[in-house]
Write a protein that holds these residues in place. Sequence first.
Motif, mmCIF file in Angstrom:
data_model
loop_
_atom_site.group_PDB
_atom_site.id
_atom_site.type_symbol
_atom_site.label_atom_id
_atom_site.label_comp_id
_atom_site.label_asym_id
_atom_site.label_seq_id
_atom_site.Cartn_x
_atom_site.Cartn_y
_atom_site.Cartn_z
ATOM 1 N N MET A 95 0.845 -1.177 0.000
ATOM 2 C CA MET A 95 0.000 0.000 0.000
ATOM 3 C C MET A 95 0.890 1.240 0.000
ATOM 4 O O MET A 95 1.929 1.275 0.630
ATOM 5 C CB MET A 95 -0.913 0.002 1.226
ATOM 6 N N LYS A 96 0.454 2.250 -0.716
ATOM 7 C CA LYS A 96 1.189 3.514 -0.785
ATOM 8 C C LYS A 96 0.400 4.587 -0.057
ATOM 9 O O LYS A 96 -0.819 4.566 -0.014
ATOM 10 C CB LYS A 96 1.423 3.895 -2.231
ATOM 11 N N ARG A 97 1.141 5.549 0.509
ATOM 12 C CA ARG A 97 0.552 6.689 1.201
ATOM 13 C C ARG A 97 1.109 7.967 0.585
ATOM 14 O O ARG A 97 2.214 7.982 0.061
ATOM 15 C CB ARG A 97 0.915 6.670 2.684
ATOM 16 N N ARG A 110 -4.181 5.920 1.644
ATOM 17 C CA ARG A 110 -4.145 4.918 0.576
ATOM 18 C C ARG A 110 -4.108 5.631 -0.773
ATOM 19 O O ARG A 110 -4.959 6.468 -1.065
ATOM 20 C CB ARG A 110 -5.368 4.022 0.669
ATOM 21 N N VAL A 111 -3.121 5.287 -1.577
ATOM 22 C CA VAL A 111 -3.000 5.839 -2.921
ATOM 23 C C VAL A 111 -2.963 4.669 -3.898
ATOM 24 O O VAL A 111 -2.077 3.822 -3.829
ATOM 25 C CB VAL A 111 -1.729 6.701 -3.086
ATOM 26 N N GLU A 112 -3.962 4.627 -4.774
ATOM 27 C CA GLU A 112 -3.972 3.650 -5.851
ATOM 28 C C GLU A 112 -3.215 4.271 -7.023
ATOM 29 O O GLU A 112 -3.366 5.458 -7.286
ATOM 30 C CB GLU A 112 -5.403 3.324 -6.272
ATOM 31 N N VAL A 113 -2.422 3.477 -7.709
ATOM 32 C CA VAL A 113 -1.622 3.988 -8.815
ATOM 33 C C VAL A 113 -2.161 3.440 -10.127
ATOM 34 O O VAL A 113 -2.346 2.230 -10.272
ATOM 35 C CB VAL A 113 -0.134 3.614 -8.657
ATOM 36 N N ALA A 114 -2.434 4.346 -11.061
ATOM 37 C CA ALA A 114 -2.848 3.972 -12.421
ATOM 38 C C ALA A 114 -1.717 4.406 -13.346
ATOM 39 O O ALA A 114 -1.583 5.589 -13.656
ATOM 40 C CB ALA A 114 -4.157 4.661 -12.788
ATOM 41 N N LEU A 144 4.973 17.037 -2.259
ATOM 42 C CA LEU A 144 4.415 15.785 -1.779
ATOM 43 C C LEU A 144 5.416 14.646 -1.940
ATOM 44 O O LEU A 144 6.408 14.766 -2.662
ATOM 45 C CB LEU A 144 3.134 15.455 -2.551
ATOM 46 N N LYS A 145 5.130 13.558 -1.271
ATOM 47 C CA LYS A 145 5.976 12.375 -1.356
ATOM 48 C C LYS A 145 5.072 11.151 -1.241
ATOM 49 O O LYS A 145 4.147 11.136 -0.427
ATOM 50 C CB LYS A 145 6.996 12.401 -0.226
ATOM 51 N N ILE A 146 5.346 10.150 -2.061
ATOM 52 C CA ILE A 146 4.614 8.894 -1.991
ATOM 53 C C ILE A 146 5.533 7.864 -1.353
ATOM 54 O O ILE A 146 6.666 7.681 -1.785
ATOM 55 C CB ILE A 146 4.154 8.437 -3.388
ATOM 56 N N VAL A 147 5.034 7.229 -0.309
ATOM 57 C CA VAL A 147 5.822 6.220 0.391
ATOM 58 C C VAL A 147 5.019 4.923 0.472
ATOM 59 O O VAL A 147 3.790 4.934 0.476
ATOM 60 C CB VAL A 147 6.233 6.679 1.809
ATOM 61 N N SER A 148 5.728 3.818 0.551
ATOM 62 C CA SER A 148 5.061 2.537 0.735
ATOM 63 C C SER A 148 5.205 2.119 2.181
ATOM 64 O O SER A 148 6.026 2.664 2.929
ATOM 65 C CB SER A 148 5.668 1.487 -0.196
ATOM 66 N N ASP A 149 4.419 1.128 2.593
ATOM 67 C CA ASP A 149 4.509 0.621 3.960
ATOM 68 C C ASP A 149 5.925 0.178 4.290
ATOM 69 O O ASP A 149 6.410 0.370 5.387
ATOM 70 C CB ASP A 149 3.550 -0.552 4.169
ATOM 71 N N ILE A 150 6.606 -0.405 3.344
ATOM 72 C CA ILE A 150 7.954 -0.910 3.575
ATOM 73 C C ILE A 150 8.890 0.237 3.964
ATOM 74 O O ILE A 150 9.696 0.114 4.867
ATOM 75 C CB ILE A 150 8.494 -1.653 2.332
ATOM 76 N N GLU A 151 8.742 1.386 3.285
ATOM 77 C CA GLU A 151 9.594 2.542 3.583
ATOM 78 C C GLU A 151 9.296 3.129 4.959
ATOM 79 O O GLU A 151 10.166 3.700 5.589
ATOM 80 C CB GLU A 151 9.397 3.640 2.531
ATOM 81 N N GLU A 152 8.041 2.988 5.416
ATOM 82 C CA GLU A 152 7.637 3.606 6.670
ATOM 83 C C GLU A 152 8.007 2.771 7.891
ATOM 84 O O GLU A 152 8.119 3.293 8.981
ATOM 85 C CB GLU A 152 6.129 3.837 6.683
#
Length: 121
Positions: free
Chosen positions: A1-3, A16-20, A108-116
Amino acid sequence: MKRLIDATTNEVLLNRVEVADTFWQRFKGLQFRSPLPTDTGLLITPCSSLHTCFMRFLIDVVMLDQELCVVGIRKQVRPWNAIFCVPQTTSVIEITSASKSWTLGQKLKIVSDIEERPFKK
């Protein structure tokens, strides 16, 4: 999941950010879907224009440049419209209208759970 977070304050803007990022994902976008929860957005990349055909709700469109800096904002875009983004736009975030406030120039910055997650030894 991305934030999605504010790169300056580290405030979480969207949980939650869905990526298209494929042709068909970008084309479909939010068509035929229910309104997104207030903490969810759809990142469309690359994107320089968009349509709201077959959408069922108002959206806000946040236009981002290559560095994920807010370069344009369109609020309460109705279904069955076409939007041409400002020239610097390389991607957009679509969210349910009035769910968040944005500022031009906001980084802005998009991060994933792994990065957090903190690193554990």
